[in-house]
Design an enzyme around this catalytic site. Structure first.
Site, PDB file in Angstrom:
ATOM      1  N   GLU A  73       0.815  -1.225   0.000  1.00  0.00           N
ATOM      2  CA  GLU A  73       0.000   0.000   0.000  1.00  0.00           C
ATOM      3  C   GLU A  73       0.848   1.276   0.000  1.00  0.00           C
ATOM      4  O   GLU A  73       0.344   2.349   0.343  1.00  0.00           O
ATOM      5  CB  GLU A  73      -0.926   0.000   1.208  1.00  0.00           C
ATOM      6  CG  GLU A  73      -1.983  -1.085   1.153  1.00  0.00           C
ATOM      7  CD  GLU A  73      -3.106  -0.747   2.102  1.00  0.00           C
ATOM      8  OE1 GLU A  73      -4.182  -0.346   1.619  1.00  0.00           O
ATOM      9  OE2 GLU A  73      -2.919  -0.882   3.322  1.00  0.00           O
ATOM     10  N   HIS A  94      -5.404   1.696  10.945  1.00  0.00           N
ATOM     11  CA  HIS A  94      -6.747   1.109  11.128  1.00  0.00           C
ATOM     12  C   HIS A  94      -7.230   1.388  12.544  1.00  0.00           C
ATOM     13  O   HIS A  94      -7.821   0.523  13.178  1.00  0.00           O
ATOM     14  CB  HIS A  94      -6.713  -0.414  10.911  1.00  0.00           C
ATOM     15  CG  HIS A  94      -5.941  -0.866   9.728  1.00  0.00           C
ATOM     16  ND1 HIS A  94      -5.279  -2.076   9.685  1.00  0.00           N
ATOM     17  CD2 HIS A  94      -5.714  -0.287   8.525  1.00  0.00           C
ATOM     18  CE1 HIS A  94      -4.685  -2.217   8.503  1.00  0.00           C
ATOM     19  NE2 HIS A  94      -4.925  -1.147   7.784  1.00  0.00           N
ATOM     20  N   HIS A 162     -11.797   0.135   6.028  1.00  0.00           N
ATOM     21  CA  HIS A 162     -10.363  -0.057   6.030  1.00  0.00           C
ATOM     22  C   HIS A 162      -9.655   0.725   7.145  1.00  0.00           C
ATOM     23  O   HIS A 162      -9.020   0.132   7.996  1.00  0.00           O
ATOM     24  CB  HIS A 162      -9.836   0.348   4.637  1.00  0.00           C
ATOM     25  CG  HIS A 162      -8.382   0.129   4.428  1.00  0.00           C
ATOM     26  ND1 HIS A 162      -7.801   0.117   3.188  1.00  0.00           N
ATOM     27  CD2 HIS A 162      -7.369  -0.065   5.303  1.00  0.00           C
ATOM     28  CE1 HIS A 162      -6.498  -0.098   3.306  1.00  0.00           C
ATOM     29  NE2 HIS A 162      -6.220  -0.207   4.566  1.00  0.00           N
TER      30      HIS A 162
END
Lengths: 238, 238, 238, 238
Positions: A73, A94, A162
């Protein structure tokens, strides 16, 4: 080298505040070349040391990979640095209390001065509008760009299903915003509970946000966090 | 000197109870001159040692600054000491559960004997009534005075969008009230949840508050807290 | 022997995450004989070391008991290994946030990618349908079989009035699912709170679950967890 | 002497589980004379060692005071031992989640097998019915007797505006019930939240309570707790 030490310390600080667990990452733009950024190799945050930091260009290609595994990511970071020249640090996490806000229509609003930046507006990135049937991960340049577009000029964005991303003009602000975005979400949830469905919540108003958000540099806290992060790095013996 | 050692320990105790994080402060009136008070230089609470304590007059001017950075919100302390001659210690914090009460119309009420003082009434300081468009910080004598007026004769006041202040005739009471104000807020929130919108909550009544609040000195807990705070100070190696 | 070390570490990891307290257990299928599994003797998880691991056949008879006390609920493990040849690890726990879902009609749904597997459906084992008036414990082969039937092909099942079970093709997945099932339950509870009774919650959709759940191996986290678990095992001095 | 060591360890265990903070106490009936009980001198639980234990008769008079300060609420213990010959241990605490239930009309019900004893019924002691305008403390024989009457034959009682008391035929049960009464309250609160005002909660039924509560001795957990408590006692160096 101080910037990389600060970056490694930031991983530990965010983990110690339960903002990141086995996942999540923080990056910093290079102080020598604005077209480069630093981020850890793919590793759980609590294990990151200065030696794990890698350098990337803004397309998120590694400068010197040497076989190290990379965060899939990392495009979150590269694409935001591209779109926002003034941003010097990015946190992706998160953290628990922001997930419920990403999944509902309830907008985050600034409930106390430590999170006044929330009043500048926190957009919510709906990945489905860009691509259907993803695994929710921002693992392509296209998804990274779309997230950067959603973020716009704001200090943070939620990511539905997410987590979130926070940015700042230095590590102190990006890290501080991640910590206090989580705090604001938790407190707002509680205010919604006690106010009830008809109840009014007295958030910071526009003038208060304007007076507070730009000057909040989390300086006093950063001194403490950095010191704790460095102590954790040393205790680790890595 | 015992009073300053107790004050430094109080910073550690409040941090260990998550009442203060990188921010928040506690002060004590001088035992030699009632027109003076002691508070740390501007520093995150977990880092405060006896050497960081500074002395101020009640206008919050430093007696001997020696270049040290000062809390911008020290007027909270000075103005309360001016208005309340019997108050010997003041705590200012952003403890989590009191923020939602400051932002809603739900009044705090005494749900258990450890926080019976809540039954004396906890006013809510709305800074907007004094000055619009602030950064929420009580960083001028004028704002400090206004907060002291809102506090009146009460043991504590909420500060909308910011936190709270608790006072007492010694450090044990100011610190104990900060800890148990937070506890009461959390428990009351839960009682509101399970009682539902029509539900009745059985708070301490007036006679119970009168029998309990004045005699609660948090003495047994203070012995423990002080001991822990001093241990933390020593472990720090400062 | 690495598998048993990983198993002992898993007890410590689950306890460190508050997924198991004095109760709960984790097992792993033997890597030498698929008709055997390993689990600790009856012991609180935080005390388990490699020396406490016992071997059982799939009827949950001990291979070499040597007088050691056995978990009365080992049938949970044996019967699931019998019914699910691909399952290599099983966790049973009473983690807090899943209990309220077992006791109500609110189904668990996937609120973030870390728990995408929740989208495959989490059945709820109602022991009363199999046997009335039990002590809730799955302490017979019959009850173990019934639980395995309820579980079916799913990654996890709630157990009404008791807890849950999670399974996986390795310890990382069974442990990771236990940790993130708890996280999902807690976050979903909060989303239900802020969305209100008429409010919509935007869960992962079917395509997102399909893209995410099968590939989530909790690998990065497992490296961290395992390392922490082994450190705890060593610190124990056993 | 083992019983007193277990008692001192119980103070530490309850503090480590946040069941007691600076306040709360646990006692055990003498194993040599059923008309006597042991409890600490007035001291914060985390500081209690075996040397702090005092002996009392069932009227709560000290056998050998030697100037030591006594808990003012020791009548809770003495009067329960008088009324309940089979009770060997008593815990009094202000654990957080039970306070909201004491203050509302919502009855505690058994939500999981670890707290099946809740299904035997948990009465709520309303001190106002005995005496108006108290400080909520059970500091006279009369109030202690009234509490024992409210408790009746039950394993625990709430105390409105104050806390709770749990009893058992040994320290493991009295301590275990205090820990799992708190857990049950927290979980029930969450179930009430997600079930909503019209929602049904599936509690343990009468037959399940009967099958589970009497045999639950918290044995496996007690082994862990006791070991931890003794370690804490030693680390203390007292």
């Amino acid at each position: 080298m101080s910037l990389l030490e600060d970056l490694a310390a930031s991983y530990r600080v965010l983990a110690a505040h339960d903002i990141i667990d086995g996942y999540g990452h923080v990056s910093v733009r290079s102080d020598r070349d604005p077209k480069r950024y630093f981020i850890s190799r793919s590793l759980a945050p609590e294990l990151v040391t200065e030696d794990d930091i890698m350098e990337f260009d803004l397309d998120s290609n590694p400068i010197d990979q040497r076989g190290r595994e990379m965060y899939r990511e990392r495009y979150i970071h590269g694409e935001i640095y591209k779109a926002r020249p003034e941003v010097m640090a990015v946190v992706h996490n998160h953290s628990p209390s922001i997930i419920p806000f990403g999944a509902t229509a309830a907008p985050l609003k600034p409930i106390f001065h430590m999170a006044a930046f929330v009043g500048e507006g926190i957009p919510n990135f709906e990945i489905r509008k860009v691509q259907k049937g993803t695994n929710l991960l921002v693992e392509t340049p296209k998804l990274g760009k779309a997230l950067a577009v959603t973020l716009g000029k704001k200090p943070a964005a939620l990511m539905r299903g997410h987590g979130s991303v926070t940015v700042g003009q230095d590590l102190a602000r990006a890290v501080g915003r991640a910590i206090y975005l989580e705090a604001n979400a938790k407190l707002q949830m509680q205010a919604m509970l006690i106010a009830g469905s008809r109840g009014k919540i007295n958030f910071l108003d526009t003038a208060e946000v304007k007076a507070s958000a730009p000057v909040q540099n989390y300086g006093r806290a950063w001194n403490l966090w950095r010191r704790k992060g460095l102590a954790l790095l040393k205790g680790d013996g890595s």
